[in-house]
Design a protein around this motif. Structure first.
Motif, short mmCIF file in Angstrom:
data_model
loop_
_atom_site.label_atom_id
_atom_site.label_comp_id
_atom_site.label_asym_id
_atom_site.label_seq_id
_atom_site.Cartn_x
_atom_site.Cartn_y
_atom_site.Cartn_z
N CYS A 1 -5.94 -14.65 -5.46
CA CYS A 1 -6.67 -13.30 -5.15
C CYS A 1 -7.30 -12.55 -6.19
O CYS A 1 -8.46 -11.98 -6.01
CB CYS A 1 -5.61 -12.57 -4.56
SG CYS A 1 -5.03 -12.92 -2.86
N GLY A 2 -6.69 -12.82 -7.32
CA GLY A 2 -7.48 -12.33 -8.66
C GLY A 2 -8.65 -12.78 -9.01
O GLY A 2 -9.50 -11.90 -9.54
N LEU A 3 -8.84 -14.06 -8.78
CA LEU A 3 -9.86 -14.67 -9.21
C LEU A 3 -10.99 -14.28 -8.15
O LEU A 3 -12.48 -14.10 -8.22
CB LEU A 3 -9.83 -16.07 -9.12
CG LEU A 3 -8.87 -16.80 -10.12
CD1 LEU A 3 -8.55 -18.48 -10.00
CD2 LEU A 3 -9.66 -16.63 -11.41
N ALA A 4 -10.63 -14.11 -6.86
CA ALA A 4 -11.61 -13.94 -5.59
C ALA A 4 -12.02 -12.39 -5.59
O ALA A 4 -13.05 -12.18 -5.26
CB ALA A 4 -10.89 -14.26 -4.37
N LEU B 1 0.73 -9.62 -11.82
CA LEU B 1 0.57 -8.89 -13.22
C LEU B 1 2.04 -8.33 -13.77
O LEU B 1 2.54 -8.32 -14.47
CB LEU B 1 -0.55 -8.17 -13.39
CG LEU B 1 -1.67 -8.87 -13.33
CD1 LEU B 1 -2.97 -7.72 -13.66
CD2 LEU B 1 -1.90 -9.81 -14.49
N TRP B 2 2.53 -7.63 -12.42
CA TRP B 2 3.70 -6.86 -12.71
C TRP B 2 4.88 -7.56 -12.77
O TRP B 2 5.51 -7.42 -13.89
CB TRP B 2 3.98 -5.91 -11.29
CG TRP B 2 5.31 -5.31 -11.37
CD1 TRP B 2 6.31 -5.42 -11.08
CD2 TRP B 2 5.55 -3.74 -11.65
NE1 TRP B 2 7.26 -4.68 -11.08
CE2 TRP B 2 6.67 -3.39 -11.94
CE3 TRP B 2 4.50 -2.81 -12.41
CZ2 TRP B 2 7.33 -2.41 -12.02
CZ3 TRP B 2 5.00 -1.58 -12.74
CH2 TRP B 2 6.60 -1.46 -12.54
N ILE B 3 5.09 -8.63 -12.28
CA ILE B 3 6.13 -9.60 -12.45
C ILE B 3 6.15 -10.40 -13.84
O ILE B 3 7.01 -10.78 -14.07
CB ILE B 3 6.49 -10.37 -11.24
CG1 ILE B 3 5.50 -11.43 -10.94
CG2 ILE B 3 6.85 -9.74 -9.84
CD1 ILE B 3 5.67 -12.38 -9.85
N GLU C 1 -0.68 -11.24 -27.59
CA GLU C 1 -1.90 -11.62 -27.05
C GLU C 1 -3.03 -10.74 -27.50
O GLU C 1 -3.75 -10.22 -26.77
CB GLU C 1 -1.62 -11.59 -25.45
CG GLU C 1 -0.94 -12.77 -24.86
CD GLU C 1 -1.22 -12.80 -23.38
OE1 GLU C 1 -0.96 -13.81 -22.79
OE2 GLU C 1 -1.23 -11.87 -22.96
N ARG C 2 -3.25 -10.92 -28.78
CA ARG C 2 -4.19 -10.08 -29.38
C ARG C 2 -5.76 -10.24 -28.93
O ARG C 2 -6.49 -9.39 -28.73
CB ARG C 2 -4.23 -10.31 -30.94
CG ARG C 2 -2.85 -9.94 -31.52
CD ARG C 2 -2.80 -10.22 -33.01
NE ARG C 2 -1.74 -9.47 -33.55
CZ ARG C 2 -0.27 -10.15 -33.74
NH1 ARG C 2 -0.36 -11.46 -33.18
NH2 ARG C 2 0.39 -9.55 -34.23
N ARG C 3 -5.82 -11.82 -28.80
CA ARG C 3 -7.49 -11.86 -28.31
C ARG C 3 -7.69 -11.21 -26.97
O ARG C 3 -8.75 -10.45 -26.78
CB ARG C 3 -7.82 -13.07 -28.27
CG ARG C 3 -8.97 -13.67 -27.81
CD ARG C 3 -9.27 -15.23 -27.99
NE ARG C 3 -9.22 -15.52 -29.41
CZ ARG C 3 -9.43 -16.70 -29.69
NH1 ARG C 3 -9.67 -17.81 -28.82
NH2 ARG C 3 -9.33 -17.35 -31.24
N LEU C 4 -6.71 -11.54 -26.01
CA LEU C 4 -6.86 -11.14 -24.52
C LEU C 4 -6.87 -9.51 -24.57
O LEU C 4 -7.50 -8.77 -23.74
CB LEU C 4 -5.99 -11.55 -23.65
CG LEU C 4 -6.23 -12.94 -23.16
CD1 LEU C 4 -5.00 -13.50 -22.42
CD2 LEU C 4 -7.46 -12.92 -22.36
N VAL D 1 -10.91 -12.02 -16.23
CA VAL D 1 -10.30 -12.36 -17.58
C VAL D 1 -8.68 -12.68 -17.58
O VAL D 1 -8.05 -13.53 -17.55
CB VAL D 1 -10.68 -11.49 -18.72
CG1 VAL D 1 -9.91 -12.03 -19.73
CG2 VAL D 1 -11.92 -11.85 -19.19
N LEU D 2 -7.87 -11.65 -16.70
CA LEU D 2 -6.74 -11.51 -16.49
C LEU D 2 -6.32 -12.83 -15.59
O LEU D 2 -4.97 -13.44 -15.57
CB LEU D 2 -6.25 -10.20 -16.00
CG LEU D 2 -6.53 -9.12 -16.92
CD1 LEU D 2 -5.79 -7.74 -16.27
CD2 LEU D 2 -5.60 -9.12 -18.17
N ALA D 3 -6.90 -13.02 -14.44
CA ALA D 3 -6.66 -13.74 -13.54
C ALA D 3 -6.61 -15.36 -14.06
O ALA D 3 -5.75 -16.24 -13.84
CB ALA D 3 -7.60 -13.96 -12.25
N PHE D 4 -7.81 -15.48 -14.98
CA PHE D 4 -8.03 -16.87 -15.64
C PHE D 4 -6.76 -17.20 -16.60
O PHE D 4 -6.18 -18.15 -16.47
CB PHE D 4 -9.47 -16.98 -16.40
CG PHE D 4 -10.18 -17.39 -15.34
CD1 PHE D 4 -10.55 -18.78 -14.76
CD2 PHE D 4 -11.48 -16.65 -15.23
CE1 PHE D 4 -11.22 -19.17 -13.79
CE2 PHE D 4 -12.58 -17.19 -14.21
CZ PHE D 4 -12.40 -18.33 -13.70
N GLY D 5 -6.32 -16.11 -17.28
CA GLY D 5 -5.58 -16.09 -18.17
C GLY D 5 -3.92 -16.39 -17.65
O GLY D 5 -3.39 -17.32 -18.13
#
Length: 216
Positions: free
Chosen positions: A13-16, A76-78, A146-149, A198-202
């Protein structure tokens, strides 16, 4: 269905979500009639007016994209490692609800339902909270090593005020102070949508690594 499957669905869902929302906006700009939308003379939300031929496409894309973002925020929450990341997720959730509200409470919705215009408040919630979600969550990422992200999250958040500041400065002394309003709107939407991707791919990569780890 197992919890792992629900997590995988939430990441999907995050990717979509940004693809659907941003895709609908871009397609609407291409299909909109000149009297409905121009980059110089209109806001993006003008494509969501009831009389516009892009009414269903624009509002439907925002609503569906926002709804897809809600389960991803749960993922992301969990997965959050600190109260700072969780606060960022809460802000993301509220901003996403604001995005849904922009589509539900389209310009002129008071002619069909509700006596109070809620379009502007919904837009303010979305545009106002989106960068704060990115800054707060990004700071949490940095503190979690996770400095880069984290840096990417923060800088994509900085894009928002830079876009609005650039637009405000360009309108000083202009004969049409509201011209090109759609440009910073689009830049902000792109910055937020790219952040979600970015978050979804990560998260997808982390989940993939976890699935391949040998059981202890």
């Amino acid at each position: 269905m197992t919890v792992r499957n629900w997590r995988r669905i939430a990441v999907t869902c995050g990717l979509a979500a940004p693809v659907v929302a941003l895709g609908a906006i871009v397609l609407a700009t291409l299909l909109a009639a000149p009297e409905t939308f121009t980059w110089r003379g209109r806001a993006l939300s003008d494509m969501g007016r009831y009389e516009a031929r892009t009414f269903r496409l624009f509002n439907g894309g925002l609503i569906l994209g926002g709804l897809l973002g809600i389960p991803f925020a749960w993922r992301l929450w969990i997965a959050s490692r600190s109260s700072l990341e969780r606060l960022g997720v809460v802000l993301l959730w509220i901003a996403t609800v604001g995005l849904v509200g922009v589509g539900v409470f389209f310009i002129g919705h008071t002619e069909f339902y509700l006596g109070t215009d809620l379009h502007a408040p919904a837009a303010l919630v979305y545009f106002g909270l989106a960068p704060f979600a990115q800054w707060v969550y990004g700071t949490g990422q940095i503190l979690a090593d996770e400095r880069r992200l984290g840096v990417v999250s923060i800088w994509l958040g900085i894009v928002h005020p830079l876009a609005w500041l650039g637009w405000l400065l360009s309108r000083i002394g202009a004969s049409d102070p509201m011209a090109w309003f759609a440009v910073p709107e689009m830049v902000a939407a792109l910055a937020f949508g790219c952040w979600i991707l970015v978050l979804a791919f990560g998260q997808y990569r982390r989940d993939s690594r976890d699935r391949t780890k040998p059981a202890r």
